[in-house]
Design a protein around this motif. Structure first.
Motif, PDB file in Angstrom:
ATOM      1  N   LEU A  27      49.447  99.414 -14.866  1.00  0.00           N
ATOM      2  CA  LEU A  27      49.301 100.727 -15.495  1.00  0.00           C
ATOM      3  C   LEU A  27      49.084 100.566 -16.992  1.00  0.00           C
ATOM      4  O   LEU A  27      49.837  99.848 -17.660  1.00  0.00           O
ATOM      5  N   SER A  28      48.069 101.254 -17.472  1.00  0.00           N
ATOM      6  CA  SER A  28      47.791 101.333 -18.906  1.00  0.00           C
ATOM      7  C   SER A  28      48.107 102.739 -19.382  1.00  0.00           C
ATOM      8  O   SER A  28      47.880 103.697 -18.657  1.00  0.00           O
ATOM      9  N   ARG A  29      48.582 102.849 -20.606  1.00  0.00           N
ATOM     10  CA  ARG A  29      48.955 104.159 -21.131  1.00  0.00           C
ATOM     11  C   ARG A  29      47.750 105.033 -21.453  1.00  0.00           C
ATOM     12  O   ARG A  29      47.890 106.241 -21.653  1.00  0.00           O
ATOM     13  N   ASN A  30      46.561 104.460 -21.522  1.00  0.00           N
ATOM     14  CA  ASN A  30      45.400 105.294 -21.825  1.00  0.00           C
ATOM     15  C   ASN A  30      44.142 104.821 -21.101  1.00  0.00           C
ATOM     16  O   ASN A  30      43.835 105.272 -20.018  1.00  0.00           O
ATOM     17  N   HIS A  31      43.423 103.872 -21.681  1.00  0.00           N
ATOM     18  CA  HIS A  31      42.103 103.530 -21.146  1.00  0.00           C
ATOM     19  C   HIS A  31      42.170 102.524 -20.005  1.00  0.00           C
ATOM     20  O   HIS A  31      43.164 101.803 -19.840  1.00  0.00           O
ATOM     21  N   CYS A  32      41.055 102.457 -19.255  1.00  0.00           N
ATOM     22  CA  CYS A  32      40.924 101.454 -18.208  1.00  0.00           C
ATOM     23  C   CYS A  32      40.316 100.199 -18.818  1.00  0.00           C
ATOM     24  O   CYS A  32      39.117  99.943 -18.702  1.00  0.00           O
ATOM     25  N   TYR A  33      41.144  99.423 -19.474  1.00  0.00           N
ATOM     26  CA  TYR A  33      40.701  98.201 -20.121  1.00  0.00           C
ATOM     27  C   TYR A  33      40.311  97.146 -19.093  1.00  0.00           C
ATOM     28  O   TYR A  33      40.786  97.158 -17.960  1.00  0.00           O
ATOM     29  N   SER A  34      39.461  96.240 -19.533  1.00  0.00           N
ATOM     30  CA  SER A  34      39.078  95.127 -18.656  1.00  0.00           C
ATOM     31  C   SER A  34      40.132  94.029 -18.679  1.00  0.00           C
ATOM     32  O   SER A  34      40.365  93.365 -17.670  1.00  0.00           O
ATOM     33  N   SER A  35      40.759  93.856 -19.828  1.00  0.00           N
ATOM     34  CA  SER A  35      41.687  92.751 -19.993  1.00  0.00           C
ATOM     35  C   SER A  35      43.066  93.080 -19.442  1.00  0.00           C
ATOM     36  O   SER A  35      43.632  94.135 -19.715  1.00  0.00           O
ATOM     37  N   ALA A  36      43.610  92.147 -18.702  1.00  0.00           N
ATOM     38  CA  ALA A  36      44.949  92.331 -18.144  1.00  0.00           C
ATOM     39  C   ALA A  36      46.006  92.479 -19.234  1.00  0.00           C
ATOM     40  O   ALA A  36      47.020  93.140 -19.039  1.00  0.00           O
ATOM     41  N   SER A  37      45.757  91.898 -20.380  1.00  0.00           N
ATOM     42  CA  SER A  37      46.744  91.924 -21.456  1.00  0.00           C
ATOM     43  C   SER A  37      46.964  93.330 -22.014  1.00  0.00           C
ATOM     44  O   SER A  37      47.954  93.585 -22.690  1.00  0.00           O
ATOM     45  N   MET A  38      46.066  94.246 -21.727  1.00  0.00           N
ATOM     46  CA  MET A  38      46.180  95.612 -22.242  1.00  0.00           C
ATOM     47  C   MET A  38      46.992  96.523 -21.321  1.00  0.00           C
ATOM     48  O   MET A  38      47.217  97.676 -21.647  1.00  0.00           O
ATOM     49  N   TYR A  39      47.383  96.015 -20.197  1.00  0.00           N
ATOM     50  CA  TYR A  39      48.169  96.808 -19.252  1.00  0.00           C
ATOM     51  C   TYR A  39      49.646  96.496 -19.471  1.00  0.00           C
ATOM     52  O   TYR A  39      50.059  95.341 -19.450  1.00  0.00           O
ATOM     53  N   VAL A  40      50.397  97.563 -19.658  1.00  0.00           N
ATOM     54  CA  VAL A  40      51.793  97.418 -20.076  1.00  0.00           C
ATOM     55  C   VAL A  40      52.714  97.158 -18.886  1.00  0.00           C
ATOM     56  O   VAL A  40      53.656  96.376 -18.983  1.00  0.00           O
ATOM     57  N   TYR A  41      52.439  97.822 -17.796  1.00  0.00           N
ATOM     58  CA  TYR A  41      53.351  97.759 -16.647  1.00  0.00           C
ATOM     59  C   TYR A  41      52.665  97.093 -15.461  1.00  0.00           C
ATOM     60  O   TYR A  41      51.490  97.343 -15.187  1.00  0.00           O
ATOM     61  N   TRP A  42      53.448  96.278 -14.765  1.00  0.00           N
ATOM     62  CA  TRP A  42      52.925  95.512 -13.639  1.00  0.00           C
ATOM     63  C   TRP A  42      53.887  95.537 -12.466  1.00  0.00           C
ATOM     64  O   TRP A  42      55.104  95.569 -12.647  1.00  0.00           O
ATOM     65  N   GLY A  43      53.305  95.496 -11.270  1.00  0.00           N
ATOM     66  CA  GLY A  43      54.109  95.275 -10.088  1.00  0.00           C
ATOM     67  C   GLY A  43      54.280  93.785  -9.858  1.00  0.00           C
ATOM     68  O   GLY A  43      53.733  92.959 -10.601  1.00  0.00           O
ATOM     69  N   GLN A  44      55.006  93.443  -8.815  1.00  0.00           N
ATOM     70  CA  GLN A  44      55.286  92.035  -8.523  1.00  0.00           C
ATOM     71  C   GLN A  44      54.188  91.380  -7.703  1.00  0.00           C
ATOM     72  O   GLN A  44      54.163  90.152  -7.576  1.00  0.00           O
ATOM     73  N   GLY A  45      53.305  92.175  -7.124  1.00  0.00           N
ATOM     74  CA  GLY A  45      52.182  91.619  -6.395  1.00  0.00           C
ATOM     75  C   GLY A  45      52.387  91.607  -4.893  1.00  0.00           C
ATOM     76  O   GLY A  45      53.514  91.591  -4.399  1.00  0.00           O
ATOM     77  N   THR A  46      51.266  91.613  -4.185  1.00  0.00           N
ATOM     78  CA  THR A  46      51.282  91.492  -2.730  1.00  0.00           C
ATOM     79  C   THR A  46      50.140  90.558  -2.332  1.00  0.00           C
ATOM     80  O   THR A  46      49.020  90.661  -2.844  1.00  0.00           O
ATOM     81  N   GLN A  47      50.440  89.626  -1.454  1.00  0.00           N
ATOM     82  CA  GLN A  47      49.477  88.581  -1.105  1.00  0.00           C
ATOM     83  C   GLN A  47      48.499  89.065  -0.037  1.00  0.00           C
ATOM     84  O   GLN A  47      48.902  89.650   0.975  1.00  0.00           O
ATOM     85  N   VAL A  48      47.235  88.798  -0.273  1.00  0.00           N
ATOM     86  CA  VAL A  48      46.183  89.060   0.708  1.00  0.00           C
ATOM     87  C   VAL A  48      45.525  87.733   1.049  1.00  0.00           C
ATOM     88  O   VAL A  48      45.061  87.014   0.156  1.00  0.00           O
ATOM     89  N   THR A  49      45.502  87.402   2.330  1.00  0.00           N
ATOM     90  CA  THR A  49      44.892  86.161   2.791  1.00  0.00           C
ATOM     91  C   THR A  49      43.833  86.485   3.836  1.00  0.00           C
ATOM     92  O   THR A  49      44.134  87.125   4.842  1.00  0.00           O
ATOM     93  N   VAL A  50      42.611  86.060   3.568  1.00  0.00           N
ATOM     94  CA  VAL A  50      41.497  86.322   4.474  1.00  0.00           C
ATOM     95  C   VAL A  50      41.010  84.997   5.036  1.00  0.00           C
ATOM     96  O   VAL A  50      40.572  84.114   4.284  1.00  0.00           O
ATOM     97  N   SER A  51      41.093  84.857   6.333  1.00  0.00           N
ATOM     98  CA  SER A  51      40.665  83.612   6.967  1.00  0.00           C
ATOM     99  C   SER A  51      39.216  83.747   7.426  1.00  0.00           C
ATOM    100  O   SER A  51      38.799  84.773   7.943  1.00  0.00           O
ATOM    101  N   SER A  52      38.484  82.664   7.221  1.00  0.00           N
ATOM    102  CA  SER A  52      37.063  82.699   7.568  1.00  0.00           C
ATOM    103  C   SER A  52      36.833  82.226   8.989  1.00  0.00           C
ATOM    104  O   SER A  52      37.741  81.716   9.631  1.00  0.00           O
TER     105      SER A  52
END
Length: 124
Positions: free
Chosen positions: A99-124
């Motif tokens: 989550l960013s407080r304003n713009h949709c920045y490209s850089s991850a460093s501009m986003y203040v809040y983060w979740g812990q993540g969820t893994q996605v695995t796609v098998s070929s």
């Protein structure tokens, strides 16, 4: 306190679909941008899709036409979604909600809040 909690990751075969969710709480300002990032081993964190408080969306070229970002702004909660179709092996990564407080920045460093993540695995 702002909290972002992702869910919905898992393992799927190439060509399959998954829907990720991110439950957001504690953020009360009207302006924001919420985004999905992903990071695989040895690579930088990459912005996949984003949506702002006006509902404007953007996608990376690698997922355009396959992934859809959306949000549900109920009165007492805010949930971000990422519908992922036609999954490819190269979509395998840890997916993060941010989550960013304003713009949709490209850089991850501009986003203040983060979740812990969820893994996605796609098998070929």
């Amino acid at each position: 306190q702002v909290q972002l909690v992702e869910s919905g990751g898992g393992s799927v075969q190439a060509g399959g679909s998954l829907r990720l969710s991110c439950a957001a709480s504690g953020y009360t300002a009207s302006d924001y941008c919420m985004a999905w990032f992903r990071q695989s081993a040895g690579k930088e964190r990459e912005k996949v899709a984003a949506i702002d408080n006006r509902g404007r969306t953007e996608y990376s070229d690698s997922v355009k036409g396959r992934f859809t970002i959306s949000q549900d702004n109920a009165k007492s909660s805010h949930t971000l979604y990422l519908q992922m179709n036609s999954l490819k092996h190269e979509d395998t990564a840890m997916y993060y909600c941010a989550l960013s407080r304003n713009h949709c920045y490209s850089s991850a460093s501009m986003y203040v809040y983060w979740g812990q993540g969820t893994q996605v695995t796609v098998s070929s």
